[in-house]
Design a protein around this motif. Sequence first.
Motif, PDB file in Angstrom:
ATOM      1  N   UNK A 105       0.831  -1.182   0.000  1.00  0.00           N
ATOM      2  CA  UNK A 105       0.000   0.000   0.000  1.00  0.00           C
ATOM      3  C   UNK A 105       0.878   1.248   0.000  1.00  0.00           C
ATOM      4  N   UNK A 106       0.515   2.204  -0.866  1.00  0.00           N
ATOM      5  CA  UNK A 106       1.302   3.423  -0.969  1.00  0.00           C
ATOM      6  C   UNK A 106       0.900   4.404   0.117  1.00  0.00           C
ATOM      7  N   UNK A 107       1.889   5.106   0.599  1.00  0.00           N
ATOM      8  CA  UNK A 107       1.646   6.116   1.603  1.00  0.00           C
ATOM      9  C   UNK A 107       1.264   7.425   0.908  1.00  0.00           C
ATOM     10  N   UNK A 108       0.202   8.069   1.373  1.00  0.00           N
ATOM     11  CA  UNK A 108      -0.264   9.314   0.771  1.00  0.00           C
ATOM     12  C   UNK A 108       0.390  10.484   1.492  1.00  0.00           C
ATOM     13  N   UNK A 109       1.062  11.333   0.687  1.00  0.00           N
ATOM     14  CA  UNK A 109       1.725  12.511   1.235  1.00  0.00           C
ATOM     15  C   UNK A 109       1.085  13.729   0.576  1.00  0.00           C
ATOM     16  N   UNK A 110       0.811  14.752   1.355  1.00  0.00           N
ATOM     17  CA  UNK A 110       0.181  15.949   0.793  1.00  0.00           C
ATOM     18  C   UNK A 110       1.114  16.611  -0.218  1.00  0.00           C
ATOM     19  N   UNK A 111       0.518  17.311  -1.166  1.00  0.00           N
ATOM     20  CA  UNK A 111       1.264  17.939  -2.244  1.00  0.00           C
ATOM     21  C   UNK A 111       2.277  18.946  -1.710  1.00  0.00           C
ATOM     22  N   UNK A 112       1.911  19.700  -0.709  1.00  0.00           N
ATOM     23  CA  UNK A 112       2.792  20.737  -0.152  1.00  0.00           C
ATOM     24  C   UNK A 112       4.042  20.144   0.497  1.00  0.00           C
ATOM     25  N   UNK A 113       3.922  18.933   1.010  1.00  0.00           N
ATOM     26  CA  UNK A 113       5.057  18.313   1.698  1.00  0.00           C
ATOM     27  C   UNK A 113       5.977  17.542   0.752  1.00  0.00           C
ATOM     28  N   UNK A 114       5.586  17.394  -0.499  1.00  0.00           N
ATOM     29  CA  UNK A 114       6.438  16.702  -1.465  1.00  0.00           C
ATOM     30  C   UNK A 114       7.648  17.557  -1.809  1.00  0.00           C
ATOM     31  N   UNK A 146      10.395  19.343  -4.326  1.00  0.00           N
ATOM     32  CA  UNK A 146      10.178  20.118  -5.552  1.00  0.00           C
ATOM     33  C   UNK A 146      10.246  19.210  -6.782  1.00  0.00           C
ATOM     34  N   UNK A 147      11.133  18.233  -6.747  1.00  0.00           N
ATOM     35  CA  UNK A 147      11.281  17.318  -7.868  1.00  0.00           C
ATOM     36  C   UNK A 147      10.012  16.493  -8.082  1.00  0.00           C
ATOM     37  N   UNK A 148       9.430  15.984  -7.002  1.00  0.00           N
ATOM     38  CA  UNK A 148       8.202  15.185  -7.084  1.00  0.00           C
ATOM     39  C   UNK A 148       7.017  16.062  -7.523  1.00  0.00           C
ATOM     40  N   UNK A 149       6.961  17.296  -7.019  1.00  0.00           N
ATOM     41  CA  UNK A 149       5.892  18.211  -7.427  1.00  0.00           C
ATOM     42  C   UNK A 149       5.979  18.483  -8.934  1.00  0.00           C
ATOM     43  N   UNK A 150       7.199  18.661  -9.423  1.00  0.00           N
ATOM     44  CA  UNK A 150       7.405  18.914 -10.836  1.00  0.00           C
ATOM     45  C   UNK A 150       6.956  17.712 -11.682  1.00  0.00           C
ATOM     46  N   UNK A 151       7.257  16.495 -11.211  1.00  0.00           N
ATOM     47  CA  UNK A 151       6.837  15.285 -11.923  1.00  0.00           C
ATOM     48  C   UNK A 151       5.316  15.171 -11.965  1.00  0.00           C
ATOM     49  N   UNK A 152       4.650  15.447 -10.844  1.00  0.00           N
ATOM     50  CA  UNK A 152       3.193  15.383 -10.806  1.00  0.00           C
ATOM     51  C   UNK A 152       2.561  16.435 -11.714  1.00  0.00           C
ATOM     52  N   UNK A 153       3.110  17.625 -11.707  1.00  0.00           N
ATOM     53  CA  UNK A 153       2.594  18.687 -12.576  1.00  0.00           C
ATOM     54  C   UNK A 153       2.741  18.318 -14.049  1.00  0.00           C
ATOM     55  N   UNK A 154       3.873  17.692 -14.398  1.00  0.00           N
ATOM     56  CA  UNK A 154       4.099  17.282 -15.788  1.00  0.00           C
ATOM     57  C   UNK A 154       3.089  16.220 -16.210  1.00  0.00           C
ATOM     58  N   UNK A 155       2.716  15.329 -15.320  1.00  0.00           N
ATOM     59  CA  UNK A 155       1.723  14.290 -15.633  1.00  0.00           C
ATOM     60  C   UNK A 155       0.329  14.887 -15.836  1.00  0.00           C
ATOM     61  N   UNK A 156       0.013  15.955 -15.102  1.00  0.00           N
ATOM     62  CA  UNK A 156      -1.318  16.562 -15.193  1.00  0.00           C
ATOM     63  C   UNK A 156      -1.486  17.394 -16.465  1.00  0.00           C
ATOM     64  N   UNK A 157      -0.383  17.901 -17.004  1.00  0.00           N
ATOM     65  CA  UNK A 157      -0.471  18.748 -18.195  1.00  0.00           C
ATOM     66  C   UNK A 157      -0.890  17.930 -19.402  1.00  0.00           C
ATOM     67  N   UNK A 158      -1.603  18.578 -20.305  1.00  0.00           N
ATOM     68  CA  UNK A 158      -2.045  17.914 -21.523  1.00  0.00           C
ATOM     69  C   UNK A 158      -1.041  18.167 -22.640  1.00  0.00           C
ATOM     70  N   UNK A 159      -1.086  17.319 -23.637  1.00  0.00           N
ATOM     71  CA  UNK A 159      -0.209  17.417 -24.786  1.00  0.00           C
ATOM     72  C   UNK A 159      -0.897  18.240 -25.873  1.00  0.00           C
TER      73      UNK A 159
END
Length: 69
Positions: A1-10, A12-25
Amino acid sequence: MQKVVSYKKLSKKKQKELNAKKRKNWGELKPTIRVVENKKHYNRKRKARRETDDFTCESFLLKIEPVNL
């Protein structure tokens, strides 16, 4: 089971990866190129093109020869 961490506590590198996944092509569409040109603004290229596209009748010459029967 994955541990859920709030976005603010991630990190900068992980936040950048998540933002890149959310963006559309955008695919083939390039939104930076599609800017509407201001028609009132002076454009030297447009004026030069207008002069070259001007078709005048001065250079047209018609030669008619009589037909012998």
